[in-house]
Write a protein that holds these residues in place. Structure first.
Motif, PDB file in Angstrom:
ATOM      1  N   ASP A  12       0.824  -1.212   0.000  1.00 31.57           N
ATOM      2  CA  ASP A  12       0.000   0.000   0.000  1.00 31.57           C
ATOM      3  C   ASP A  12       0.858   1.262   0.000  1.00 31.57           C
ATOM      4  OD1 ASP A  12      -2.516  -1.151  -0.139  1.00 31.57           O
ATOM      5  OD2 ASP A  12      -2.780  -1.230   2.036  1.00 31.57           O
ATOM      6  N   ARG A  47       1.094   4.048  -3.142  1.00 27.49           N
ATOM      7  CA  ARG A  47       0.576   5.401  -2.941  1.00 27.49           C
ATOM      8  C   ARG A  47       1.671   6.454  -2.792  1.00 27.49           C
ATOM      9  NH1 ARG A  47      -4.936   4.733  -1.170  1.00 27.49           N
ATOM     10  NH2 ARG A  47      -5.490   2.598  -1.727  1.00 27.49           N
ATOM     11  N   HIS A  68      -4.148   6.130   4.766  1.00 24.14           N
ATOM     12  CA  HIS A  68      -5.397   6.095   4.021  1.00 24.14           C
ATOM     13  C   HIS A  68      -6.410   7.027   4.681  1.00 24.14           C
ATOM     14  CE1 HIS A  68      -3.956   2.377   2.122  1.00 24.14           C
ATOM     15  NE2 HIS A  68      -3.683   1.904   3.322  1.00 24.14           N
ATOM     16  N   ASP A 102     -13.100   4.371   2.476  1.00 24.60           N
ATOM     17  CA  ASP A 102     -12.342   3.579   1.519  1.00 24.60           C
ATOM     18  C   ASP A 102     -13.085   2.266   1.334  1.00 24.60           C
ATOM     19  OD1 ASP A 102      -9.062   3.518   0.649  1.00 24.60           O
ATOM     20  OD2 ASP A 102     -10.092   1.588   0.689  1.00 24.60           O
ATOM     21  N   TYR A 103     -12.802   1.576   0.228  1.00 30.41           N
ATOM     22  CA  TYR A 103     -13.503   0.323  -0.053  1.00 30.41           C
ATOM     23  C   TYR A 103     -13.125  -0.797   0.904  1.00 30.41           C
ATOM     24  CZ  TYR A 103      -9.438  -2.153  -1.929  1.00 30.41           C
ATOM     25  OH  TYR A 103      -8.232  -2.797  -2.064  1.00 30.41           O
ATOM     26  N   HIS A 111      -8.159  -0.489   5.288  1.00 28.63           N
ATOM     27  CA  HIS A 111      -7.774   0.883   4.954  1.00 28.63           C
ATOM     28  C   HIS A 111      -8.520   1.882   5.834  1.00 28.63           C
ATOM     29  CE1 HIS A 111      -6.429  -0.074   0.521  1.00 28.63           C
ATOM     30  NE2 HIS A 111      -5.973  -0.955   1.396  1.00 28.63           N
ATOM     31  N   TYR A 139      -3.323  12.481   3.894  1.00 30.88           N
ATOM     32  CA  TYR A 139      -3.919  11.281   3.320  1.00 30.88           C
ATOM     33  C   TYR A 139      -3.324  10.991   1.946  1.00 30.88           C
ATOM     34  CZ  TYR A 139      -7.420  12.349   6.874  1.00 30.88           C
ATOM     35  OH  TYR A 139      -8.048  12.636   8.052  1.00 30.88           O
ATOM     36  N   ASP A 190      -6.774   8.736  -3.151  1.00 25.61           N
ATOM     37  CA  ASP A 190      -7.830   7.780  -3.474  1.00 25.61           C
ATOM     38  C   ASP A 190      -8.862   8.485  -4.346  1.00 25.61           C
ATOM     39  OD1 ASP A 190     -10.279   8.734  -1.897  1.00 25.61           O
ATOM     40  OD2 ASP A 190      -8.849   8.505  -0.250  1.00 25.61           O
ATOM     41  N   PHE A 243     -12.280   7.987  -3.972  1.00 25.27           N
ATOM     42  CA  PHE A 243     -13.611   7.840  -3.385  1.00 25.27           C
ATOM     43  C   PHE A 243     -14.269   9.203  -3.144  1.00 25.27           C
ATOM     44  CE2 PHE A 243     -11.168   4.101  -2.135  1.00 25.27           C
ATOM     45  CZ  PHE A 243     -11.949   3.123  -2.729  1.00 25.27           C
ATOM     46  N   TYR A 253     -11.708  13.296  -2.370  1.00 29.87           N
ATOM     47  CA  TYR A 253     -10.312  13.594  -2.074  1.00 29.87           C
ATOM     48  C   TYR A 253      -9.945  14.926  -2.724  1.00 29.87           C
ATOM     49  CZ  TYR A 253      -5.222  12.739  -1.856  1.00 29.87           C
ATOM     50  OH  TYR A 253      -3.870  12.823  -1.615  1.00 29.87           O
TER      51      TYR A 253
END
Length: 276
Positions: A18, A22, A111, A115-116, A120, A154, A157, A159, A165
């Motif tokens: 991760d 990112r 994160h 988030d999905y 996270h 952060y 992402d 989302f 974001y």
């Protein structure tokens, strides 16, 4: 901040890979200037595969993370928490507090809490909950507290529920993109097995190293071009109109309202690779 004026940057992800995906390129830019960068995976990666799992997979993913760390020249730690079982408990909050304190972190990245993936989301909540208590001496009293909260940010992402974001800082990673591909490619169990299986299937996927790297490079250039386009306004703000508009691949940070916040005079200190 260290005695020689170098930053301590702590990047907390949910799983091995991760942080790399990112923030791997930006981490390389910080390390090139001598700043300390530490990656942490809160879960051990023991569920992230279609046919492997448990202790053997966790050990494999740990080894992959260490290989990635050598390419980026960062420290990479993995906590021994099962995948899909990370929760924002008091025990785990104390763990994050200790990680922040031990790193003497100036900048903590994670994160968002929307988030999905439940792991996270848990990381986002844990960092938010630790951002103030990291300074309270009687919380985790055997680990010396920080004198002030770190700046919290952060990682990118896409989302939008409940809020989208909004990049505060966007970073040009074109110069380190090939090295980032090699770093991410160390996570063989993920980028050449699990994620391929999950998205397009393994049938016809290259089996040779050169073919796999080329396939991964195409995927990553497309991914970080999308990040650059999504964060174009922030890129122009950080690099100016001409360079900001020609950046091909980017990573980004959204500064959180939790933590210390970021003042205008902090920008040259916290982002020394940006044009001043």
């Amino acid at each position: 901040m260290t005695d020689d004026g170098k930053l301590s940057i702590l990047v907390i992800g949910a799983h091995p890979d991760d942080c790399d995906l990112r923030f791997g390129g930006t981490a390389m830019l910080y390390r090139a200037l001598g700043h300390q960068v530490r990656f942490v995976s809160m879960a051990n990666g023991d569920a992230g595969h279609y046919c492997e799992g448990g202790g053997p997979l966790a050990r494999r993913r740990y080894a992959e993370a260490q290989a990635a760390a050598r390419i980026a020249d960062v420290r990479y730690d993995t906590m021994d928490i099962h995948d899909c079982e990370l929760e924002p408990t008091v025990e785990n909050r104390k763990l994050v507090i200790r990680l922040m304190r031990e790193a003497r972190a100036d900048l903590v990245l994670c994160h968002r809490a929307n988030d999905y993936h439940s792991d996270h989301r848990a990381v986002g909540v844990l960092v938010q909950d630790a951002a103030y208590t990291v300074t309270v001496p009687n919380v985790c009293p055997l680990t010396p507290p920080l004198e002030r909260s770190p700046v919290v940010g952060y990682l990118f992402d896409a989302f939008t529920d409940p809020t989208p974001y909004r990049a505060t800082v966007a970073v040009d990673i074109d110069a380190v993109m090939e090295r980032k591909i090699d770093m991410v490619g160390c996570h063989v169990s993920q980028v050449h097995e699990w994620l391929v299986y999950e998205s397009i299937g393994l049938e016809g996927y290259p089996e040779d190293a050169a073919g796999r790297r080329a396939h991964l490079a195409d995927r990553l250039y497309e991914r970080y071009a999308e990040v650059a386009d999504a964060c174009r306004e922030a890129l122009v703000k950080c690099y100016g109109q001409e360079r900001g508009n020609r950046v091909r691949c980017a990573e980004s940070i959204m500064i959180s309202q939790y933590g210390r916040g970021l003042r205008d005079e902090d920008w040259p200190i916290y982002f020394p690779f940006l044009p001043q």
